[in-house]
Design a protein around this motif. Sequence first.
Motif, PDB file in Angstrom:
ATOM      1  N   TYR A  69     -33.656 -25.540  -0.458  1.00 33.62           N
ATOM      2  CA  TYR A  69     -35.503 -25.713  -0.975  1.00 33.62           C
ATOM      3  C   TYR A  69     -34.401 -24.640  -2.559  1.00 33.62           C
ATOM      4  O   TYR A  69     -34.513 -23.211  -2.563  1.00 33.62           O
ATOM      5  N   PHE A  70     -34.894 -25.183  -3.850  1.00 38.75           N
ATOM      6  CA  PHE A  70     -34.344 -24.449  -5.138  1.00 38.75           C
ATOM      7  C   PHE A  70     -35.922 -23.238  -5.138  1.00 38.75           C
ATOM      8  O   PHE A  70     -35.283 -22.190  -5.102  1.00 38.75           O
ATOM      9  N   ALA A  71     -36.704 -23.626  -4.446  1.00 36.74           N
ATOM     10  CA  ALA A  71     -37.951 -22.142  -4.339  1.00 36.74           C
ATOM     11  C   ALA A  71     -37.131 -20.874  -3.911  1.00 36.74           C
ATOM     12  O   ALA A  71     -37.404 -20.049  -3.968  1.00 36.74           O
ATOM     13  N   LEU A  72     -37.151 -20.936  -2.865  1.00 34.09           N
ATOM     14  CA  LEU A  72     -35.697 -19.197  -2.273  1.00 34.09           C
ATOM     15  C   LEU A  72     -34.382 -19.572  -2.014  1.00 34.09           C
ATOM     16  O   LEU A  72     -34.106 -18.260  -2.851  1.00 34.09           O
TER      17      LEU A  72
ATOM     18  N   ALA B 152     -46.415 -36.959  13.479  1.00 35.87           N
ATOM     19  CA  ALA B 152     -45.427 -36.333  12.240  1.00 35.87           C
ATOM     20  C   ALA B 152     -45.060 -35.666  11.664  1.00 35.87           C
ATOM     21  O   ALA B 152     -44.485 -35.457  11.337  1.00 35.87           O
ATOM     22  N   GLY B 153     -46.351 -35.990  10.284  1.00 34.81           N
ATOM     23  CA  GLY B 153     -46.567 -34.765   9.702  1.00 34.81           C
ATOM     24  C   GLY B 153     -46.523 -32.857  10.331  1.00 34.81           C
ATOM     25  O   GLY B 153     -45.777 -32.310   9.333  1.00 34.81           O
ATOM     26  N   HIS B 154     -47.284 -33.043  11.422  1.00 30.64           N
ATOM     27  CA  HIS B 154     -47.550 -31.638  12.010  1.00 30.64           C
ATOM     28  C   HIS B 154     -45.210 -31.013  12.184  1.00 30.64           C
ATOM     29  O   HIS B 154     -44.925 -30.025  11.535  1.00 30.64           O
ATOM     30  N   GLN B 155     -44.748 -32.005  12.589  1.00 32.71           N
ATOM     31  CA  GLN B 155     -42.996 -31.877  13.455  1.00 32.71           C
ATOM     32  C   GLN B 155     -42.693 -31.632  12.039  1.00 32.71           C
ATOM     33  O   GLN B 155     -42.049 -30.393  11.777  1.00 32.71           O
TER      34      GLN B 155
ATOM     35  N   ALA C 102     -40.027 -25.549   7.705  1.00 33.84           N
ATOM     36  CA  ALA C 102     -40.396 -23.989   7.551  1.00 33.84           C
ATOM     37  C   ALA C 102     -40.030 -23.254   8.689  1.00 33.84           C
ATOM     38  O   ALA C 102     -38.801 -21.924   8.877  1.00 33.84           O
ATOM     39  N   LYS C 103     -38.606 -24.139  10.046  1.00 32.84           N
ATOM     40  CA  LYS C 103     -37.871 -23.805  11.089  1.00 32.84           C
ATOM     41  C   LYS C 103     -36.303 -23.190   9.829  1.00 32.84           C
ATOM     42  O   LYS C 103     -36.172 -22.739   9.731  1.00 32.84           O
ATOM     43  N   HIS C 104     -36.744 -24.474   9.118  1.00 37.84           N
ATOM     44  CA  HIS C 104     -35.675 -24.601   7.535  1.00 37.84           C
ATOM     45  C   HIS C 104     -35.543 -23.949   7.187  1.00 37.84           C
ATOM     46  O   HIS C 104     -34.336 -23.023   6.725  1.00 37.84           O
ATOM     47  N   LEU C 105     -36.944 -23.029   6.631  1.00 39.01           N
ATOM     48  CA  LEU C 105     -36.824 -21.890   5.300  1.00 39.01           C
ATOM     49  C   LEU C 105     -36.434 -20.694   5.948  1.00 39.01           C
ATOM     50  O   LEU C 105     -35.739 -19.951   5.557  1.00 39.01           O
ATOM     51  N   ALA C 106     -36.673 -20.515   7.215  1.00 40.10           N
ATOM     52  CA  ALA C 106     -36.477 -19.222   8.080  1.00 40.10           C
ATOM     53  C   ALA C 106     -34.807 -19.193   8.230  1.00 40.10           C
ATOM     54  O   ALA C 106     -34.712 -17.689   8.238  1.00 40.10           O
ATOM     55  N   ASN C 107     -34.328 -20.396   8.667  1.00 43.30           N
ATOM     56  CA  ASN C 107     -32.686 -20.217   9.026  1.00 43.30           C
ATOM     57  C   ASN C 107     -32.411 -20.057   7.297  1.00 43.30           C
ATOM     58  O   ASN C 107     -30.943 -18.991   7.647  1.00 43.30           O
ATOM     59  N   GLU C 108     -32.532 -20.811   6.673  1.00 39.55           N
ATOM     60  CA  GLU C 108     -31.668 -20.272   5.487  1.00 39.55           C
ATOM     61  C   GLU C 108     -32.167 -18.676   4.501  1.00 39.55           C
ATOM     62  O   GLU C 108     -30.977 -18.257   4.176  1.00 39.55           O
ATOM     63  N   TRP C 109     -33.236 -18.387   5.061  1.00 43.39           N
ATOM     64  CA  TRP C 109     -33.723 -16.472   4.507  1.00 43.39           C
ATOM     65  C   TRP C 109     -32.596 -16.160   5.862  1.00 43.39           C
ATOM     66  O   TRP C 109     -32.459 -14.818   4.950  1.00 43.39           O
TER      67      TRP C 109
END
Length: 249
Positions: free
Chosen positions: A149-152, A17-20, A26-33
Amino acid sequence: MSDTSKQELEQNLQALAGHQQEEDIAKHLANEWQKAENTFNNESVHHTISIFGSARIPAPEEKTDSACSKMSRFYQEAQQLAYELGKIIEDSPHQGVRLITGGGPGIMEAASRGSFDAGHPSIGLNIVIPREQRLNPFIAAKHSIEFQYFALRKMYFLRRAKALIVFPGGFGTLDELFETLTLIQTKKMKRVPVILYGKDFWARLLDLAVLEECGLIDNTDESLYQIVDSVPEALEAMQPVFSSLNNSK
């Protein structure tokens, strides 16, 4: 199944579950990018001027008992400054310059409003948080980018920045300001003008002499920003930026 086997199974399921969850992030960050890049590229934005400030400072015409109502002059002046900057950008021979804000209420709305009045479509970098943040009505839906995400989000405030103008604000504004100063100080980003608007506010808040006396910053670090107290002063501080843009190929 033995107790040991059950425990091992539960541990394996938790690890899975943690890996998922990590993969989902990671997918969400890529989509936002990708969404952010698409917006900037579709609008042919090469350079930005970022305007930061509190979501809580109301417009002068708003009636509120909030202590922030005493700071409503900053809403009015952020609106006026963004209007003047928007006109300069629209009249400039250099294409691809855009004002960007956090997309929400308060100072962000004021800057978007002034830009809108000048006929300059600003871009809003919105963020999903429990309170205060909402897309202000002066940003078109196609010019709004919603971040989780604030960082992005902070990265996109700086990614194409030619200057940053920082009005009074709380933790979020200070986070954006100090991350910018840190990146410039450590040469992780090219130095750009960082203009703090509101002499009394910033003089009370930033007593960096303490850090200098303790040897925690260099005596040149205070030169990483400048403080202004009026729209004409801010426009004067921005002149080198526009001269540089107009002289660039």
